[in-house]
Design a protein around this motif. Structure first.
Motif, PDB file in Angstrom:
ATOM      1  N   GLY A  12       0.957  -1.296   0.195  1.00  0.00           N
ATOM      2  CA  GLY A  12       0.083   0.157  -0.154  1.00  0.00           C
ATOM      3  C   GLY A  12       0.913   1.281  -0.167  1.00  0.00           C
ATOM      4  N   GLY A  13       2.170   1.272   0.055  1.00  0.00           N
ATOM      5  CA  GLY A  13       3.114   2.328   0.110  1.00  0.00           C
ATOM      6  C   GLY A  13       3.515   2.556  -1.533  1.00  0.00           C
ATOM      7  N   LYS A  14       4.025   3.722  -1.568  1.00  0.00           N
ATOM      8  CA  LYS A  14       4.373   4.270  -3.017  1.00  0.00           C
ATOM      9  C   LYS A  14       5.114   3.305  -3.668  1.00  0.00           C
ATOM     10  CE  LYS A  14       8.355   7.161  -1.743  1.00  0.00           C
ATOM     11  NZ  LYS A  14       8.821   6.301  -0.869  1.00  0.00           N
ATOM     12  N   ASP A  15       6.210   2.650  -3.176  1.00  0.00           N
ATOM     13  CA  ASP A  15       7.146   1.996  -4.053  1.00  0.00           C
ATOM     14  C   ASP A  15       6.372   0.684  -4.298  1.00  0.00           C
ATOM     15  OD1 ASP A  15       8.898   3.810  -3.442  1.00  0.00           O
ATOM     16  OD2 ASP A  15       9.989   2.875  -1.886  1.00  0.00           O
ATOM     17  N   SER A  16       5.523   0.142  -3.689  1.00  0.00           N
ATOM     18  CA  SER A  16       5.025  -1.153  -4.319  1.00  0.00           C
ATOM     19  C   SER A  16       3.798  -0.824  -5.491  1.00  0.00           C
ATOM     20  CB  SER A  16       4.133  -1.940  -3.110  1.00  0.00           C
ATOM     21  OG  SER A  16       3.199  -1.395  -2.457  1.00  0.00           O
ATOM     22  N   ILE A  17       3.260   0.467  -5.139  1.00  0.00           N
ATOM     23  CA  ILE A  17       2.199   1.010  -6.077  1.00  0.00           C
ATOM     24  C   ILE A  17       3.055   1.274  -7.469  1.00  0.00           C
ATOM     25  CG2 ILE A  17       0.659   2.827  -6.797  1.00  0.00           C
ATOM     26  CD1 ILE A  17      -0.119   2.903  -3.737  1.00  0.00           C
ATOM     27  N   ALA A  18       4.149   1.934  -7.209  1.00  0.00           N
ATOM     28  CA  ALA A  18       4.986   2.201  -8.528  1.00  0.00           C
ATOM     29  C   ALA A  18       5.432   1.021  -9.206  1.00  0.00           C
ATOM     30  CB  ALA A  18       6.219   3.205  -8.071  1.00  0.00           C
ATOM     31  N   SER A  19       5.610  -0.269  -8.556  1.00  0.00           N
ATOM     32  CA  SER A  19       6.042  -1.141  -9.170  1.00  0.00           C
ATOM     33  C   SER A  19       5.039  -1.803  -9.976  1.00  0.00           C
ATOM     34  CB  SER A  19       6.262  -2.571  -7.984  1.00  0.00           C
ATOM     35  OG  SER A  19       7.532  -2.078  -7.397  1.00  0.00           O
ATOM     36  N   LEU A  20       3.753  -1.687  -9.579  1.00  0.00           N
ATOM     37  CA  LEU A  20       2.388  -2.238 -10.466  1.00  0.00           C
ATOM     38  C   LEU A  20       2.349  -1.230 -11.499  1.00  0.00           C
ATOM     39  CD1 LEU A  20      -0.108  -3.582 -11.034  1.00  0.00           C
ATOM     40  CD2 LEU A  20      -1.226  -2.269  -9.353  1.00  0.00           C
TER      41      LEU A  20
END
Ligand code: SF4
Length: 367
Positions: free
Chosen positions: A56-64
């Protein structure tokens, strides 16, 4: 910083336990056995399943978002989220909206999401007293499965204290017990992955710490059994490893993903609400805006006779050592303590806003 500590001490030690060589790669791109220091793109179509760990953090979202930019086939992706507090009623550590936010994030992209957790969560594990760790709960396409412990190998143990800053995983246990171990068992115990080629994605970035800077971008995962009886090929890929924070926020902006709430409150890092690595500013902010929210932590510190702080200062006193952040995002403040996530995930109208916590260093560091 939490990441530095994880990278320098916890993850390498865990990696050795799993037989991996994490974070010690040579800075070149000619490593053997499917190991690549730099692999900003991979052939996504070569994989049967793509498992993306979404905090739910920015880096995991950016990965998606990076996968989407690379034209990924949505039918192959699934999101996995590990519930730190479990689902048995504890609310000790994490933001109340965390599960629902991730559920709505997945829905916004029309992707399946599977939750998994250690039964009893952080609190249950912490209260272990001459007893066994509890089972893992894993959501799968066929329903919820319970993975019991192997009692022939398990030994009773005692925690009765918060995770401590220590090289010993017995005392500094939360990331491994509540996330890494859960994901490992979820991979190892679903036969739908047998004979398949799986890409397992996490959102670390080199910029975050000097050791993370040395991570390989693509390598066989600890659960890889490509040459074993199960013929399960699992690659670990870190698609935003080489990204700057600017690139991360730019991706969220381009895709219209509204910043997750903690950054809107001013947190520079995404962690459990009451992360044991919170600094004095964050504890002060929690005490100021969410009165009473630290009391259970303080009560446990007293009961255990051990504080979170290695300086033996209880959490309430630590929270008086700094001024709270000035939070002016009223919507985010209102959402922070609600379990149902009611704010939009995607910006449909108006201007996308960089959150107060962007590029901030506050949020998560040893006390
Ligand atoms: S308390 Fe902090 S270090 Fe532990 S699992 Fe939560 S975010 Fe990670």
């Amino acid at each position: 910083m939490t990441h530095s500590y994880d990278d320098l001490i916890v993850i390498p030690k865990l990696g050795r336990q799993l037989g991996l060589n994490l974070g010690n790669a040579m800075p070149q791109n000619s490593l053997a056995h499917g190991v690549y220091f730099s692999a900003p793109t991979v052939d996504l179509d070569a994989y049967d399943r793509i498992v993306l760990c979404i905090s739910g953090g920015k880096d995991s979202i950016a990965s998606l978002l990076n996968l989407i930019d690379q034209g990924v086939d949505f039918n192959r992706i699934e999101l996995w989220h590990h519930d730190v507090d479990g689902r048995e009623g504890s609310t000790l550590m994490d933001w109340p909206f965390m599960a629902d936010y991730n559920r709505k994030l997945a829905a916004a992209f029309e992707l399946p999401i599977y939750f998994s957790w250690l039964e009893g969560g952080f609190e249950g594990e912490m209260l272990k007293e001459n007893s066994y760790s509890r089972p893992h709960k894993i959501e799968t396409p066929d329903g919820l499965i319970t993975l019991e412990r192997d009692m022939s190998r398990a030994k009773p143990g005692t925690r009765m204290r918060f995770p401590q800053v220590s090289a010993n995983l017995q005392t500094r246990w939360c990331s491994s017990a509540l996330k890494i171990d859960v994901g490992r068992r979820a991979l190892n115990n679903q036969d739908r992955f047998d004979g398949q080629k799986v890409l397992f994605i996490t959102g670390e970035r080199r910029e975050e710490s000097s050791n993370r800077a040395k991570y390989n971008q693509l390598e066989p995962h600890a659960c890889d059994r490509r040459n074993g009886r199960k013929a399960r090929h699992v690659d670990a890929w870190r698609p935003v490893l080489h990204w700057s924070e600017e690139q991360v926020w730019d991706a969220l902006k381009r895709h219209g993903v509204i910043s997750p709430v903690p950054y809107r409150l001013g947190w520079g890092r995404f962690s459990c609400m009451k992360c044991v690595f919170n600094d004095a500013v964050i504890w002060a902010t929690l005490r100021y805006y969410f009165p009473g929210s630290l009391q259970t932590i303080a009560d446990y510190e007293q009961r255990f006779g051990t504080t979170i702080s290695r300086n033996r200062i209880n959490v309430l006193d630590v929270s008086h050592q700094a001024q709270p952040l000035e939070v002016d995002d009223i919507e985010a403040l209102d959402q922070a303590m609600r379990s149902e996530y009611t704010l939009p995930v995607i910006q449909r109208n108006g201007e996308w806003k960089l959150p107060a916590g962007a590029f901030a260093k506050t949020g998560c560091g040893p006390v």
